[in-house]
Design an enzyme around this catalytic site. Structure first.
Site, mmCIF file in Angstrom:
data_model
loop_
_atom_site.group_PDB
_atom_site.id
_atom_site.type_symbol
_atom_site.label_atom_id
_atom_site.label_comp_id
_atom_site.label_asym_id
_atom_site.label_seq_id
_atom_site.Cartn_x
_atom_site.Cartn_y
_atom_site.Cartn_z
ATOM 1 N N ASP A 195 -21.133 8.986 11.148
ATOM 2 C CA ASP A 195 -22.277 8.027 10.558
ATOM 3 C C ASP A 195 -22.421 8.529 8.821
ATOM 4 O O ASP A 195 -22.229 10.056 8.747
ATOM 5 C CB ASP A 195 -23.809 8.058 10.992
ATOM 6 C CG ASP A 195 -24.567 6.908 10.391
ATOM 7 O OD1 ASP A 195 -23.935 5.708 10.891
ATOM 8 O OD2 ASP A 195 -25.484 7.108 9.593
ATOM 9 N N ASP B 111 -17.241 2.897 -3.617
ATOM 10 C CA ASP B 111 -16.004 3.480 -4.109
ATOM 11 C C ASP B 111 -15.961 3.369 -5.783
ATOM 12 O O ASP B 111 -15.702 4.173 -6.473
ATOM 13 C CB ASP B 111 -14.919 3.145 -3.326
ATOM 14 C CG ASP B 111 -14.620 3.993 -2.141
ATOM 15 O OD1 ASP B 111 -15.543 4.974 -1.885
ATOM 16 O OD2 ASP B 111 -13.700 3.693 -1.425
ATOM 17 N N LYS C 238 -8.462 10.456 -2.335
ATOM 18 C CA LYS C 238 -9.964 10.257 -1.548
ATOM 19 C C LYS C 238 -9.649 11.076 -0.275
ATOM 20 O O LYS C 238 -10.936 11.799 -0.039
ATOM 21 C CB LYS C 238 -10.176 8.878 -1.255
ATOM 22 C CG LYS C 238 -11.629 8.448 -0.792
ATOM 23 C CD LYS C 238 -12.012 7.136 -0.570
ATOM 24 C CE LYS C 238 -13.303 7.225 0.022
ATOM 25 N NZ LYS C 238 -13.746 5.833 0.695
ATOM 26 N N HIS D 9 -16.101 13.371 1.823
ATOM 27 C CA HIS D 9 -17.025 13.503 3.004
ATOM 28 C C HIS D 9 -16.364 13.242 4.427
ATOM 29 O O HIS D 9 -16.478 14.103 5.133
ATOM 30 C CB HIS D 9 -18.149 12.739 2.793
ATOM 31 C CG HIS D 9 -17.907 11.180 2.316
ATOM 32 N ND1 HIS D 9 -17.088 10.712 1.546
ATOM 33 C CD2 HIS D 9 -18.538 9.960 3.103
ATOM 34 C CE1 HIS D 9 -17.010 9.419 1.377
ATOM 35 N NE2 HIS D 9 -17.793 9.176 2.408
HETATM 36 P P1 IMP Z 1 -20.492 4.189 7.797
HETATM 37 O O1 IMP Z 1 -21.533 5.081 8.492
HETATM 38 O O2 IMP Z 1 -19.176 5.151 7.735
HETATM 39 O O3 IMP Z 1 -20.359 2.765 8.346
HETATM 40 O O4 IMP Z 1 -20.911 4.287 6.364
HETATM 41 C C1 IMP Z 1 -22.216 3.486 5.808
HETATM 42 C C2 IMP Z 1 -22.308 2.847 4.453
HETATM 43 O O5 IMP Z 1 -22.059 4.099 3.660
HETATM 44 C C3 IMP Z 1 -20.939 1.972 4.494
HETATM 45 O O6 IMP Z 1 -21.206 0.609 4.811
HETATM 46 C C4 IMP Z 1 -21.032 2.079 2.844
HETATM 47 O O7 IMP Z 1 -21.741 1.447 2.358
HETATM 48 C C5 IMP Z 1 -21.223 3.539 2.614
HETATM 49 N N1 IMP Z 1 -20.344 4.328 2.486
HETATM 50 C C6 IMP Z 1 -20.061 5.161 3.777
HETATM 51 N N2 IMP Z 1 -18.622 6.134 3.432
HETATM 52 C C7 IMP Z 1 -18.361 5.354 1.987
HETATM 53 C C8 IMP Z 1 -17.156 5.696 1.330
HETATM 54 O O8 IMP Z 1 -16.284 6.617 1.580
HETATM 55 N N3 IMP Z 1 -16.866 4.969 0.077
HETATM 56 C C9 IMP Z 1 -17.876 3.982 -0.416
HETATM 57 N N4 IMP Z 1 -18.972 3.926 0.451
HETATM 58 C C10 IMP Z 1 -19.259 4.572 1.698
#
Ligand code: IMP
Length: 193
Positions: free
Chosen positions: A69, A152, A172, A177
């Site tokens: 997450d 991004d 990237k 992260h």
């Molecule tokens: P998830 O838990 O990886 O699905 O991330 C949750 C939300 O955080 C995503 O829908 C994005 O809006 C944002 N997010 C997470 N990782 C990234 C990234 O590497 N780039 C840009 N937005 C991110």
């Protein structure tokens, strides 16, 4: 070969993880194990949501599992949107809606510090583990670049002049992260052999 479930159906995340784990683990998706339930991610932390997904799968299907997450934490907004990053501009919003809302919220703000965080929760042989990755940077004044997804185009990592959307996948992945958390997970699993 040993099997492990990655609690996701995100094709990009799966492909990436399968490539990295080749020869070590067969990585199964939620679809692969017939898990079609809507797992309610209602924790108020990134760690909590990662754990909810991994625990749901391990408890119901009795398998080793990991789940990730992520979220964007903006200092001037008290750490928001954080765990709510995907739905920042509303339940059915697009990535662009979120970018627009963030740029509006940060208009005129001089403290533009932000960080992306990923937490991976792993359940393996009856034990639970966490792996974290963090990437510090700042929210730009306007969006730049077309690569990537989510925030991004408005996130400029420390030490770079470009946004994540301008840097491209390879750079990237090396500093992000998610890249950092994933490499910690893989080093741990490889160490176990
Ligand atoms: P998830 O838990 O990886 O699905 O991330 C949750 C939300 O955080 C995503 O829908 C994005 O809006 C944002 N997010 C997470 N990782 C990234 C990234 O590497 N780039 C840009 N937005 C991110």
């Amino acid at each position: 070969m040993k099997q492990i479930v990655f609690a996701t159906n995100n094709k990009n995340k799966l492909r990436e993880m399968r490539e990295i784990m080749e020869g070590l683990y067969e990585v199964l998706s939620l679809d692969d194990i017939g898990c079609h339930e809507d797992i309610v991610e209602d924790a108020d932390t990134i760690e909590g949501n990662a754990k909810i997904k991994a625990d749901f799968v391990t408890n119901k299907y009795h398998v080793d599992c990991f789940s990730d997450d992520s979220g964007l934490e903006v200092e001037a907004l008290g750490g928001a949107p954080g765990v709510y990053s995907a739905r920042y501009a509303g339940e059915h919003c697009t990535y662009q809606d979120n970018v627009d809302k963030m740029l509006a919220a940060m208009k005129g703000q001089t403290n533009r510090k932000a960080a992306f965080r990923t937490c991976i929760a792993l359940n393996l042989d009856g034990q639970s583990y966490f792996f974290e990755g963090r990437c510090d940077g700042r929210i730009t004044e306007e969006q730049r670049g077309t690569d990537g997804f989510g925030y991004d185009p408005i996130f400029q990592p420390d030490g770079y002049e470009q946004t994540f959307a301008e840097l491209g996948h390879e750079v990237k992945n090396a500093i992000s992260h998610r890249g950092k958390a994933t490499r910690k997970l893989i080093a741990f699993l490889k160490d176990l052999g």
